[in-house]
Enzyme design. Structure first.
Site, PDB file in Angstrom:
ATOM      1  N   GLY A 234       0.770  -1.231   0.000  1.00 42.80           N
ATOM      2  CA  GLY A 234       0.000   0.000   0.000  1.00 42.80           C
ATOM      3  C   GLY A 234       0.796   1.272   0.000  1.00 42.80           C
ATOM      4  O   GLY A 234       0.225   2.362  -0.126  1.00 42.80           O
ATOM      5  N   GLU A 272       4.398  -6.261   2.723  1.00 40.06           N
ATOM      6  CA  GLU A 272       4.590  -6.940   1.442  1.00 40.06           C
ATOM      7  C   GLU A 272       4.407  -5.906   0.325  1.00 40.06           C
ATOM      8  O   GLU A 272       3.330  -5.740  -0.226  1.00 40.06           O
ATOM      9  CB  GLU A 272       3.633  -8.115   1.282  1.00 40.06           C
ATOM     10  CG  GLU A 272       2.201  -7.852   1.672  1.00 40.06           C
ATOM     11  CD  GLU A 272       1.324  -9.092   1.649  1.00 40.06           C
ATOM     12  OE1 GLU A 272       0.228  -9.027   1.046  1.00 40.06           O
ATOM     13  OE2 GLU A 272       1.718 -10.106   2.244  1.00 40.06           O
ATOM     14  N   CYS A 350      -4.365   0.106 -32.752  1.00 39.70           N
ATOM     15  CA  CYS A 350      -5.558   0.624 -33.437  1.00 39.70           C
ATOM     16  C   CYS A 350      -6.702   0.824 -32.449  1.00 39.70           C
ATOM     17  O   CYS A 350      -7.773   0.215 -32.569  1.00 39.70           O
ATOM     18  CB  CYS A 350      -5.973  -0.329 -34.558  1.00 39.70           C
ATOM     19  SG  CYS A 350      -4.747  -0.470 -35.854  1.00 39.70           S
TER      20      CYS A 350
END
Length: 400
Positions: A234, A272, A350
């Protein structure tokens, strides 16, 4: 960044010497910078804190190999990521998360020596217990809790009433009773990754205080002895202003106080992180193929696009870049250029969604120059739709 620019210029010079001409497109990673960045974070962590790398951010083997001797372990979200980690780190601690694990994933995770499973639901808990019993083994788990909040604002929210992650915190008391009845399960703690890409130090510290209070209340109410509180990742990256990043020194200073005051005795606090670890070590470079003027706007068409680097389109932002001037021009006609103009950098696909940056003012841009998107080391190549339209892949260059 300097080393990366030097390598780009070297590559272009070699092409000219060998009389080859191909538009440049490459990911370039500075592994020395990566090691220094991570080592500084590891050295400054307070006691009882552990730092894992979230492999989803960038799972390329040279990245994992560079990190293996530095971090405390790896957080994985698939069996494929586990296999990649084991290819470079046979004995490293691994945490296995993700909201949709199959029985095969769970069993192979046990076979590969996963240290902790993040349990996402009651059914997943029962399946892990069933497989562990069949193997005559014990599975160590963290219950992933989807907290009600209130949670601080961030770019992505991983908890609350409108996400699929984790277990509703109102179900935790009943689930703890279930855990007691499963002899092949060892509850090691809780996982509470609730927000992503947060840039505010005080909000992050407040969030960890909140996590500690919730865990302590369950420990007291149910008489639990636990080893880990996983605060997830985070920690964010500021793509709008690369000079104003998350203040890590301030964070770890506050974290030491939080751990001393709030973290239950005997517990370790796990992080983490993914984006925060690898973003700054990588750049995506793409050559300008054309400059077009449509309906009052300038478009720089690049050799590449979102099939190589999907992050800007995914996050709907203009990604920061620098321009590397290339002096060579092989054609007999004048070289188009823009001076002191706003450009929108687009790719070769495209689709009008193939946009990497919108209406950014540049001092000078010519066809053949190379646009280098900084902080592209996380969620760049890993999340991109590589084979859409079957264009060539970019080079992958690791500077060490």
């Amino acid at each position: 960044m300097k080393r990366i620019v030097e390598r780009i210029l070297q590559d272009k010079e070699q092409e000219q010497e060998q009389e080859r001409r191909r538009p440049y497109s490459a990911y370039l990673y500075d592994l020395g910078h990566l090691r220094e960045h991570v080592q500084a974070r590891m050295d400054s962590l307070p006691p009882r804190c552990k730092f894992f790398y979230a492999v989803k951010a960038n799972s390329e083997q040279p990245i994992l190999r560079a990190l293996a001797s530095l971090v405390d372990g790896f957080e994985t979200a698939s069996l494929g990521e586990i296999i990649r980690v084991r290819g470079v780190a046979p004995d490293a601690p691994i945490i296995f998360g993700g909201p949709g694990k199959t029985d095969y994933d769970i069993e192979e995770g046990m076979e590969y020596g996963v240290s902790l499973f993040h349990v996402e639901s009651e059914l997943e808990l029962l399946r892990i217990a069933h497989i562990a019993q069949r193997r005559s083994s014990t599975a160590s788990i963290l219950l992933r809790v989807n907290l009600t909040g209130p949670l601080p604002a961030a770019t992505l929210t991983m908890a609350g009433p409108r996400t699929q992650f984790g277990i509703d915190e109102r179900q935790i008391p009943a689930l703890l009773q279930t855990v007691r009845q499963l002899p092949n399960i060892k509850l090691e703690g809780f996982h509470m990754h609730s927000i992503s890409n947060n840039l505010n130090v005080e909000r992050h510290l407040d969030l960890i205080r909140y996590y500690c209070d919730r865990v302590r209340s369950w420990m007291d109410e149910f008489g639990l002895e636990l080893s880990y509180l996983n605060a997830g990742g985070g920690i964010g990256v500021n793509y709008d202003n690369l000079n104003d990043q998350f203040n890590w020194p301030s964070f770890v200073a506050g974290l030491e106080l939080v751990c001393g005051e709030k973290l239950p005795a005997g517990m370790s606090l796990l992080f983490e992180c993914g984006r925060y670890v690898t973003s700054s070590c990588g750049c995506y470079a793409a050559e300008v193929l054309d400059i077009k003027h449509n309906h009052g706007r300038h478009y720089a068409v690049l050799r590449g696009g979102t099939h190589h680097f999907r992050l800007p389109a995914s996050w709907q932002h203009s990604h920061p870049f620098e321009i590397v001037p290339i002096e060579a021009w092989q054609y007999p006609f004048p070289r188009p250029e823009l001076i002191d103009s706003e450009i929108t950098a687009v790719g070769e696909l495209c689709t009008p969604k193939d946009v990497l940056a919108r209406e950014v003012r540049v001092a000078r841009l010519r066809i053949g120059d190379i646009v280098v998107f900084q902080y592209a080391g996380a969620y760049g190549w890993a999340i991109s739709h590589h084979d859409f339209l079957s264009h060539p892949h970019p080079l992958h260059i690791y500077l060490d």
